[in-house]
Design a protein around this motif. Structure first.
Motif, PDB file in Angstrom:
ATOM      1  N   THR A   1     -20.621  38.552  -5.633  1.00  0.00           N
ATOM      2  CA  THR A   1     -20.246  37.348  -6.472  1.00  0.00           C
ATOM      3  C   THR A   1     -19.439  37.736  -7.808  1.00  0.00           C
ATOM      4  OG1 THR A   1     -22.523  37.599  -7.564  1.00  0.00           O
ATOM      5  CG2 THR A   1     -22.569  36.309  -5.666  1.00  0.00           C
ATOM      6  N   ARG A   2     -19.843  38.835  -8.383  1.00  0.00           N
ATOM      7  CA  ARG A   2     -19.231  38.995  -9.814  1.00  0.00           C
ATOM      8  C   ARG A   2     -17.809  39.596  -9.411  1.00  0.00           C
ATOM      9  NH1 ARG A   2     -20.893  40.169 -15.021  1.00  0.00           N
ATOM     10  NH2 ARG A   2     -19.419  41.650 -16.130  1.00  0.00           N
ATOM     11  N   LYS A   3     -17.640  40.293  -8.421  1.00  0.00           N
ATOM     12  CA  LYS A   3     -16.029  40.770  -8.310  1.00  0.00           C
ATOM     13  C   LYS A   3     -15.300  39.508  -7.735  1.00  0.00           C
ATOM     14  CE  LYS A   3     -16.740  45.261  -9.220  1.00  0.00           C
ATOM     15  NZ  LYS A   3     -16.205  45.755 -10.144  1.00  0.00           N
ATOM     16  N   ALA A   4     -15.868  38.404  -7.366  1.00  0.00           N
ATOM     17  CA  ALA A   4     -15.148  37.377  -6.630  1.00  0.00           C
ATOM     18  C   ALA A   4     -14.908  36.396  -7.943  1.00  0.00           C
ATOM     19  CB  ALA A   4     -15.684  36.987  -5.586  1.00  0.00           C
ATOM     20  N   GLY A   5     -15.554  36.562  -8.990  1.00  0.00           N
ATOM     21  CA  GLY A   5     -15.358  35.503 -10.030  1.00  0.00           C
ATOM     22  C   GLY A   5     -14.701  35.567 -11.235  1.00  0.00           C
ATOM     23  N   ILE A   6     -15.349  35.000 -12.154  1.00  0.00           N
ATOM     24  CA  ILE A   6     -14.369  35.050 -13.572  1.00  0.00           C
ATOM     25  C   ILE A   6     -14.273  36.187 -14.030  1.00  0.00           C
ATOM     26  CG2 ILE A   6     -14.783  32.568 -13.976  1.00  0.00           C
ATOM     27  CD1 ILE A   6     -16.824  33.564 -15.949  1.00  0.00           C
ATOM     28  N   TYR A   7     -15.198  37.252 -13.606  1.00  0.00           N
ATOM     29  CA  TYR A   7     -15.074  38.660 -14.367  1.00  0.00           C
ATOM     30  C   TYR A   7     -14.468  39.728 -13.114  1.00  0.00           C
ATOM     31  CZ  TYR A   7     -17.957  36.812 -18.017  1.00  0.00           C
ATOM     32  OH  TYR A   7     -18.388  36.080 -18.783  1.00  0.00           O
ATOM     33  N   GLY A   8     -13.715  38.771 -12.161  1.00  0.00           N
ATOM     34  CA  GLY A   8     -13.061  39.787 -11.051  1.00  0.00           C
ATOM     35  C   GLY A   8     -11.743  39.034 -10.710  1.00  0.00           C
ATOM     36  N   MET A   9     -12.053  38.567  -9.282  1.00  0.00           N
ATOM     37  CA  MET A   9     -10.862  38.193  -8.943  1.00  0.00           C
ATOM     38  C   MET A   9     -10.247  36.798  -9.481  1.00  0.00           C
ATOM     39  SD  MET A   9      -9.925  37.158  -4.855  1.00  0.00           S
ATOM     40  CE  MET A   9     -11.199  35.917  -4.853  1.00  0.00           C
ATOM     41  N   VAL A  10     -10.987  35.974  -9.743  1.00  0.00           N
ATOM     42  CA  VAL A  10     -10.793  34.562 -10.391  1.00  0.00           C
ATOM     43  C   VAL A  10     -10.075  34.794 -11.795  1.00  0.00           C
ATOM     44  CG1 VAL A  10     -11.485  32.368 -11.306  1.00  0.00           C
ATOM     45  CG2 VAL A  10     -12.238  33.137  -9.019  1.00  0.00           C
ATOM     46  N   GLY A  11     -10.809  35.756 -12.650  1.00  0.00           N
ATOM     47  CA  GLY A  11     -10.244  36.227 -13.781  1.00  0.00           C
ATOM     48  C   GLY A  11      -8.926  36.700 -13.790  1.00  0.00           C
ATOM     49  N   GLY A  12      -8.475  37.529 -12.723  1.00  0.00           N
ATOM     50  CA  GLY A  12      -7.163  38.123 -12.523  1.00  0.00           C
ATOM     51  C   GLY A  12      -6.197  37.017 -12.198  1.00  0.00           C
ATOM     52  N   GLN A  13      -6.682  36.092 -11.488  1.00  0.00           N
ATOM     53  CA  GLN A  13      -5.871  34.898 -11.009  1.00  0.00           C
ATOM     54  C   GLN A  13      -5.167  34.121 -12.047  1.00  0.00           C
ATOM     55  OE1 GLN A  13      -4.556  34.120  -7.571  1.00  0.00           O
ATOM     56  NE2 GLN A  13      -3.162  33.506  -8.897  1.00  0.00           N
ATOM     57  N   CYS A  14      -6.499  33.967 -12.995  1.00  0.00           N
ATOM     58  CA  CYS A  14      -6.225  33.164 -14.212  1.00  0.00           C
ATOM     59  C   CYS A  14      -4.971  33.879 -15.162  1.00  0.00           C
ATOM     60  CB  CYS A  14      -7.352  32.930 -15.042  1.00  0.00           C
ATOM     61  SG  CYS A  14      -7.338  32.511 -16.780  1.00  0.00           S
ATOM     62  N   ALA A  15      -5.168  35.057 -15.554  1.00  0.00           N
ATOM     63  CA  ALA A  15      -4.229  35.797 -16.163  1.00  0.00           C
ATOM     64  C   ALA A  15      -2.988  35.857 -15.542  1.00  0.00           C
ATOM     65  CB  ALA A  15      -4.669  37.297 -16.342  1.00  0.00           C
ATOM     66  N   ASP A  16      -2.894  35.955 -14.464  1.00  0.00           N
ATOM     67  CA  ASP A  16      -1.692  35.756 -13.402  1.00  0.00           C
ATOM     68  C   ASP A  16      -0.608  34.760 -13.646  1.00  0.00           C
ATOM     69  OD1 ASP A  16       0.421  37.058 -11.769  1.00  0.00           O
ATOM     70  OD2 ASP A  16      -0.658  36.177 -10.096  1.00  0.00           O
ATOM     71  N   ILE A  17      -1.498  33.774 -13.572  1.00  0.00           N
ATOM     72  CA  ILE A  17      -0.987  32.330 -13.766  1.00  0.00           C
ATOM     73  C   ILE A  17      -0.337  32.222 -15.172  1.00  0.00           C
ATOM     74  CG2 ILE A  17      -1.225  29.921 -13.901  1.00  0.00           C
ATOM     75  CD1 ILE A  17      -3.177  30.017 -11.681  1.00  0.00           C
ATOM     76  N   GLU A  18      -1.040  32.640 -16.287  1.00  0.00           N
ATOM     77  CA  GLU A  18      -0.689  32.504 -17.632  1.00  0.00           C
ATOM     78  C   GLU A  18       0.550  33.378 -17.635  1.00  0.00           C
ATOM     79  OE1 GLU A  18      -4.122  32.864 -20.114  1.00  0.00           O
ATOM     80  OE2 GLU A  18      -4.319  30.514 -19.983  1.00  0.00           O
ATOM     81  N   ALA A  19       0.630  34.443 -17.040  1.00  0.00           N
ATOM     82  CA  ALA A  19       1.861  35.315 -17.074  1.00  0.00           C
ATOM     83  C   ALA A  19       3.140  34.752 -16.563  1.00  0.00           C
ATOM     84  CB  ALA A  19       1.672  36.558 -16.423  1.00  0.00           C
TER      85      ALA A  19
END
Length: 306
Positions: free
Chosen positions: A156-174
Motif C-alpha cells: 500500500t505504501r509503495k503504491a500511494g502518496i509516498y511511492g508511485m502516486v507521489g512520483g506521478q504527482c511530481a512528474d505532472i508538475e515537472a
C-alpha cells in the motif's frame, strides 16, 4: 540469451496463470467496468513485477506459493491501473500500449478511469486473501512483526502518496517547466517507477522469511534497478523503434517533460544506466542462486530495446 528468454517466458506464463485466477467474473450490472479492468490486465507483457516477486520468494527459501500468489496478482493489478490512468487524455493521452488500443480508446475516458479505480481497490481485496493461508511464519524483526501485515503495508505504501502516486504527482508538475532539477527527476524515478519494483522484491523476500537487513538491501537494489529502468525508458523514447516498443516514441518531448536524457544527453544517460545496474547486481550477487535467473532478468530489464 535464448535459455534465459525461455525461462522468462515460462515464469511469465506461470505469473499470467496466477493473475487470471484472481480476475473478477464479468457479470452483473458492473459488467462493463469489469470487462475494462480485465481488458487492461490482459494486455500482455512479461509480468516483470510478479515474476520478480516470485523469484525473490523462491530464492530466499519460500515454499508455500499460496502465500505469494495473492500479492503477485495484486501487484500486477496496481501496475495496470497506473498504466490505464497514465494513458488517459488528462495525463499522457496515449492511444496505444503494447501494440493495441489503450483502455480509454476502447471504453471511453470515464469507464477507463473507473477501471483503474476498480483495479486498485480490487488489488487490495486480492492481497488480503493472504490471511486465509494457514502457513506459520516466524516474526519479522522490523517495525511490524506480522509478515503478512508487513507485506500489505509495503504494497500500500509503495503504491500511494509516498511511492508511485507521489512520483506521478511530481512528474505532472515537472511537465512544462523550463527545466526540472536532477533532484526532482530522481525523486520521480524513485517513486513513479522504482517503488513498485521495490514492492515486488520486498514482498517476495518478507514472505520468504527475510530479516530487516536483507529487506533493506533488497529495497536498495530494487531502487537502483527502477531508476536505471526508467532512464533506459527515457533513452528508448528518443532512440527506440515505435513498432518494436508497441507505443509511440517522442511522447516525452511532446509533453515537454524533462528527462535524464534532456539533462545529461544520451551517452551520460547510458553510462548512468550501467552504473546503477552494476551496483544493483553487486547487491543481488550476495544471494545464493541469484545468478541463475534473477541477475540475468535484471540485466535484461535494464538493457532492453522495448
Amino acid at each position: 540469451m535464448p535459455e534465459f528468454e525461455k525461462q522468462l517466458d515460462e515464469k511469465a506464463a506461470e505469473a499470467e496463470a496466477v493473475i487470471k485466477k484472481f480476475l473478477p467474473a464479468e457479470e452483473g450490472y458492473q459488467k462493463t467496468v469489469i470487462e475494462a479492468m480485465n481488458y487492461s490486465v490482459m494486455a500482455g507483457g512479461k509480468r516483470i513485477r510478479p515474476v520478480l516477486m516470485m523469484e525473490m520468494f523462491r530464492l530466499l527459501g519460500g515454499s508455500d506459493m499460496e502465500l505469494i500468489r495473492p500479492f503477485m496478482a495484486a501487484i500486477e493489478m496496481i501496475h495496470t491501473y497506473s498504466l490505464v490512468h497514465d494513458d488517459l487524455p488528462a495525463m499522457d493521452n496515449d492511444e496505444y500500449r503494447r501494440g493495441r488500443k489503450t483502455t480509454h480508446v476502447v471504453y471511453g475516458p470515464g469507464m477507463a478511469t473507473l477501471a483503474g479505480d476498480g483495479l486498485l481497490n480490487y488489488a487490495y481485496e486480492t492481497a488480503l486473501k493472504v490471511f486465509f493461508c494457514k502457513e506459520e511464519l516466524k516474526p519479522f524483526d522490523g517495525d511490524i512483526s506480522d509478515r503478512r501485515a508487513k507485506a500489505l503495508e509495503i504494497l500500500t505504501r509503495k503504491a500511494g502518496i509516498y511511492g508511485m502516486v507521489g512520483g506521478q504527482c511530481a512528474d505532472i508538475e515537472a511537465e512544462g517547466k523550463a527545466e526540472a532539477t536532477e533532484e526532482e527527476l530522481i525523486f520521480i524515478h524513485e517513486n513513479k517507477t522504482a517503488a513498485m519494483l521495490e514492492s515486488s522484491m520486498m514482498i517476495g523476500a518478507i514472505l520468504a522469511g527475510a530479516d530487516k537487513k536483507t529487506l533493506d538491501d533488497i529495497e536498495m537494489a530494487a531502487r537502483k534497478i527502477g531508476v536505471a529502468f526508467q532512464i533506459q525508458d527515457d533513452v528508448l523514447d528518443v532512440t527506440g523503434d515505435e513498432a518494436e516498443l508497441g507505443k509511440p516514441i517522442g511522447s516525452d518531448e511532446k509533453n515537454e517533460k524533462t528527462t535524464y536524457v534532456t539533462l545529461h544527453g544520451l551517452e551520460d544517460s547510458k553510462a548512468e544506466v550501467k552504473k546503477l545496474s552494476d551496483e544493483a547486481i553487486q547487491i543481488l550477487s550476495g544471494f545464493e542462486g541469484a545468478g541463475t535467473f534473477l541477475i540475468p532478468l535484471v540485466t535484461w530489464m535494464i538493457s532492453r530495446n522495448k
